[in-house]
Design an enzyme around this catalytic site. Sequence first.
Site, PDB file in Angstrom:
ATOM      1  N   GLN A 109       4.923  -9.420   3.235  1.00  0.00           N
ATOM      2  CA  GLN A 109       5.086  -8.931   1.746  1.00  0.00           C
ATOM      3  C   GLN A 109       6.135  -9.429   1.651  1.00  0.00           C
ATOM      4  OE1 GLN A 109       3.853  -4.768   3.248  1.00  0.00           O
ATOM      5  NE2 GLN A 109       1.325  -5.442   3.093  1.00  0.00           N
TER       6      GLN A 109
ATOM      7  N   MET B 129      -7.939  -4.703   8.055  1.00  0.00           N
ATOM      8  CA  MET B 129      -8.305  -3.554   8.014  1.00  0.00           C
ATOM      9  C   MET B 129      -9.983  -3.033   8.678  1.00  0.00           C
ATOM     10  SD  MET B 129      -5.363  -1.930   8.834  1.00  0.00           S
ATOM     11  CE  MET B 129      -4.482  -1.808   7.668  1.00  0.00           C
TER      12      MET B 129
ATOM     13  N   CYS C 170       1.117  -1.206  -0.076  1.00  0.00           N
ATOM     14  CA  CYS C 170       0.053   0.015  -0.430  1.00  0.00           C
ATOM     15  C   CYS C 170       0.991   1.163   0.192  1.00  0.00           C
ATOM     16  CB  CYS C 170      -0.862  -0.059   1.513  1.00  0.00           C
ATOM     17  SG  CYS C 170       0.170   0.023   3.052  1.00  0.00           S
ATOM     18  N   ASN C 171       2.089   1.296   0.170  1.00  0.00           N
ATOM     19  CA  ASN C 171       2.778   2.820   0.203  1.00  0.00           C
ATOM     20  C   ASN C 171       4.420   2.597   0.038  1.00  0.00           C
ATOM     21  OD1 ASN C 171       1.136   4.185   2.509  1.00  0.00           O
ATOM     22  ND2 ASN C 171       2.122   2.355   3.740  1.00  0.00           N
TER      23      ASN C 171
ATOM     24  N   GLY D 253     -12.664  -6.841   5.605  1.00  0.00           N
ATOM     25  CA  GLY D 253     -11.552  -7.480   5.584  1.00  0.00           C
ATOM     26  C   GLY D 253     -11.139  -7.386   6.760  1.00  0.00           C
TER      27      GLY D 253
END
Length: 450
Positions: A128, A200, A58-59, A198
């Site tokens: 990740q 988060m 995401c970042n 989900g």
Amino acid sequence: MGRAKVGLVPLVLLGLSHRTAPAEVRDRHTVPQARICDALRALGDYGAINEAAILSTCNRMEIYADVADFESGIAQIKEFLTTYRSMGVDDFDKYLYTMLGAEAVEQLFRVASGLDSLLVGEPQIMAQVKDALRLGEEVGSVGPHLARLFRVALQAGKRARATTAIGSDFVSLGAAAVEMARRHCDVAAASCVVVGAGKMGSIVAKHLSARGARSIVIANRTLKRAQAVAAELGAQAVGLEMLPDIVHHCDLLITAVGRGSLITADMLQSVGAACRPQPLLIIDIGVPRDVEPAATHLPGVVLYALEDLREVIDQTLSGRRAQIPAVEEIVSAHVGEYIRWYRTRGAAPLIASLKEKAEQIRSAEIEKLFARIPELDEHQRQLVIATSVSMINKLLHAPVTKLRESAARSEAVDEAALVQTLLDVDAFSDRLQRQLDARTAPLFTNAKDA
């Protein structure tokens, strides 16, 4: 810059992250998990790229590649980004960073250790990095170089979390979003909507419940999943099709889906016209963003996105930041370990050449010995051969160790000169002959007595 020289680490990293690019740019260039394998196959079509892995979160979006040479490798990755990800020249100039060799190695180790995360020390990055390695190995784009690189990075991350407090007092994005909401509204008096059920979204809902939110509605594409989360919290569950209606009746909306413009400015247009005592507070932590950026300018709407959480995160993580120097030492140690491994690996062809030359000498000396002692039987000959192999290994130990040490220290090595330096053929042959004569003297005596 080629590979003939021992010591070079032909690694290229091109990427962008929360440090260099705003959310809308990161959203545009994020490689969805479902498309990473196709992207890796496309990278494999470029001649200068020997191995490749993509770390897309995401970042950040980072491409790590083992390349034939730096110049061609960088050019071909940029071509890939232009054609496959539609990245323009402006994005290259403004947001993309390039790292080479040891600098690229250090960046991956910093990422895996949590030093480069928006939430310093966050644990998700380890999974990740592991996924990036797994997908690369599945596709075949990751070979021995990148496989070792990513595994040592994971070791660095694991050690950092095991021996320092970099991962203690973990604060998720979901918790940070609720803390941001608390600073701008009375959560206990708010009607709240959480978009996404989900991981988060569930965290957000639980934190809202813990803060005593007046009511919570969970909206999700799959109603069954929303109902499961809602049941735990005494909340209400609805499908996404209900969003246009429920956004007009809530005080706080936190969205964590990552589908891109799930909530449009048009959907929120009438919010400002409604008679509301407070504006609608929206916090968007989806990647890509769930709320159309144009909604920022609507009357009656206050919109915060992921990058707006930085202040909340920084304050919460002040204690964890004190661990950064210790983690940097761990990263530095693992970078050094990896560089030494790579340079030693580069010495393998030279070691093979050294052993080949030594084997030629051994074979020649054995033939001369057998010519001098023709009466040796087959069993005795096999003993002599086995003894000579053992001698060769012992004689080679010092020069091979020296070669590995030279490779670990040096950026460049002349193969022919190094072999000549480490293995003086005449001296090596004399030593081997003397040792063989000493070892075979009893055999010679036995043969004469017989």
